[in-house]
Write an enzyme that holds these catalytic residues in place. Structure first.
Site, PDB file in Angstrom:
ATOM      1  CB  CYS A  89      -0.878  -0.069   1.249  1.00 29.36           C
ATOM      2  SG  CYS A  89      -1.547   1.475   1.812  1.00 29.36           S
ATOM      3  CB  CYS A 147       1.337   1.310   4.444  1.00 28.85           C
ATOM      4  SG  CYS A 147      -0.448   1.149   4.420  1.00 28.85           S
TER       5      CYS A 147
END
Ligand SMILES: *[C@@H]1O[C@H](CO)[C@@H](O)[C@H](O)[C@H]1NC(C)=O
Ligand SMILES: *[C@@H]1O[C@H](CO)[C@@H](O)[C@H](O)[C@H]1NC(C)=O
Length: 467
Positions: free
Chosen positions: A393, A396
């Site tokens: 992600c 992240c």
């Protein structure tokens, strides 16, 4: 390992074991107690207590730090999110809306930052540029004084040998500026097997752990035998202080990230609006002593541990920032000067904190052994910074990279011999150098940990009302 440290840890460990062993027979505790009752008083591996840190952080440091991090210098972070994962084929989840990172348009970023992305003041910039050019041409410009030549060459060379992180290739065309304020760290929906894989690889393959010993798994996964936990913790207690510190740093970082995700959880998601806020259930699943079989409070203690490590690094690097030629250079003279004043104010506050972690207890012992250990520590940490390129992600990945780079910078400061040998009364050392990238990540990473500590107070209050 020398000093009474080892003894203290052993003692605390023993008390800890006794305490956790007994907790099952005690009357039911409140929800707040189950997360926090063991997270109070003195911390393992240092002479500091939780309450002192809370007060210091929440009221003195946190508000000022937030203000600093909102300034242009600190909000724009240049990062390459497109580096391929060096360890396995990543199937990234960039399709997920909340994972997206919106890079800055070229004209959003102040020119001063763009022109000096890896440098820190006009004068020094020119020097480095000249030197780099000279080096490329195979010679050092002789018009520079000998001393300056040396210092500048030191910066460019030694920088990488001191580093705990793989330097991000911010000169790459793939690297982009990101406005951290517009891309806050919060719940993204990135979880489950993909996210666990990252942390598992980190803990299993990069934390000095032999394969035979099992780490207690994520509480959300299938239950684990009590005996395995005991094996893990007696192994951890038996480790030398440095390797245990390494594990605790990683665990503390992990805990901090999870505190943020629980505090900025996507509570409501309709086509009309998205609402973010505290999710108590999520917090409990990660930190409640019973739900996590004792793991949660340990994680929170490790959060305080990483806080102290980064705090100590900041207090140690004060002379570097006090140098008159150091600027938080964005090109706006007035603003830059004000920011530097705020920065120094924060740093002096940090310096005044009475219970600093004593990094001299790490890598003490026999010089040769200590150096070997330090090198191992560094390689492991560098590896972890590369693993961040495997996070599926993007949001992240951004915050993962920023926080590991920040922690890596803190470690570089703590263990830099140049800083130790040259900084004290003799005045600032010009051999020690931090890039803008390192400075931005150092303060933002500490800002994240500081926010977590502050959030614990909020969760404590929220949990007080339920049982
Ligand atoms: C809070 O988190 C839990 C556990 O992760 C989840 O099941 C629940 O739906 C969340 N609550 C809200 C209001 O989103
Ligand atoms: C680096 O990480 C990879 C992936 O987890 C692992 O296979 C390798 O052993 C690690 N190397 C070091 C030096 O830690």
């Amino acid at each position: 390992m020398g000093s009474h440290w080892g003894f203290l840890i052993g003692l605390l460990g023993a008390v800890w074991m006794l305490r956790s062993g007994h907790s099952e027979q005690q009357p039911p505790e409140t929800a707040a107690q189950r997360c926090f009752c063991q997270v109070s008083g003195y911390l393992d591996d240092c002479t500091c207590d939780v309450e002192t840190i809370d007060k210091f952080n929440n009221y003195r440091l946190f508000p000022r730090l937030q203000k600093l991090l909102e300034s242009d210098y600190f909000r724009y972070y240049k990062v390459n999110l497109k580096r391929p994962c060096p360890f396995w084929n990543d199937i990234n989840q960039c399709g997920r809306r909340d994972c997206a990172v919106k890079p800055c348009q070229f004209d959003e970023v102040p020119d001063g930052i763009k022109s000096a992305s890896y440098k820190y003041s006009e004068e020094a910039n020119n020097l480095i540029e000249e030197c780099e050019q000279a080096e490329r041409l195979g010679a050092v410009d002789e018009s520079l004084s000998e001393e300056t030549q040396k210092a500048v060459l030191q910066w460019t060379k030694h920088d990488s040998s001191d580093n705990f992180c793989e330097a991000d290739d911010i000169q790459s065309p793939d690297a982009e500026y990101v406005d951290l304020l517009l891309n806050p760290e919060r719940y993204t929906g990135y979880k489950g097997p993909d996210a666990w894989k990252i942390w598992n690889v980190i803990y299993e393959e990069n934390c000095f752990k032999p394969q035979a010993i099992k780490r207690p798994l994520n509480p959300l996964a299938a239950g684990q035998g009590k005996s395995e936990e005991n094996t893990f913790y007696s192994w951890l207690e038996g480790l030398c202080v440095e390797k245990r510190a390494f594990y605790r740093l990683i665990s503390g970082l992990h805990a901090s990230i999870n505190v943020h995700l629980s505090a900025r959880y996507l509570l409501q998601d309709t086509w009309l609006e998205q609402k973010w806020g505290h999710n108590i259930t999520e917090f409990q699943q990660r930190f409640d002593g019973i739900l996590t079989k004792g793991e949660g409070p340990r994680r929170l203690k490790n959060l305080y541990f990483i806080y102290l490590i980064e705090l100590r690094a900041l207090s140690k690097v004060v002379p570097f920032f006090e140098r008159p030629d150091f600027q938080l250079f964005t090109g706006n003279k007035v603003q830059d000067a004000e920011n530097k004043m705020l920065l120094l104010e924060i740093l002096h506050e940090i310096k005044s904190f009475p219970l600093h972690f004593d990094e001299n207890s790490l890598f003490a012992g026999d010089k040769k052994e200590a150096n070997k250990l330090k090198e191992e520590f560094r390689l492991h940490f560098r590896n972890i910074s590369r693993i961040m390129d495997c996070v599926g992600c993007f949001k992240c990945r951004l915050w993962g990279k920023l926080q590991t780079q920040g922690l890596g910078t803190a470690l570089k400061i703590l263990f830099s011999e140049k800083l130790i040998a040259n900084m004290p009364e003799s005045g600032p050392s010009y051999e020690f150098h931090l890039t803008r990238q390192e400075i931005v990540s150092l303060f933002n990473a500490f800002g994240r940990i500081s926010t977590s500590v502050k959030e614990l107070e909020n969760f404590r209050d929220l949990l007080q009302n339920i049982h």
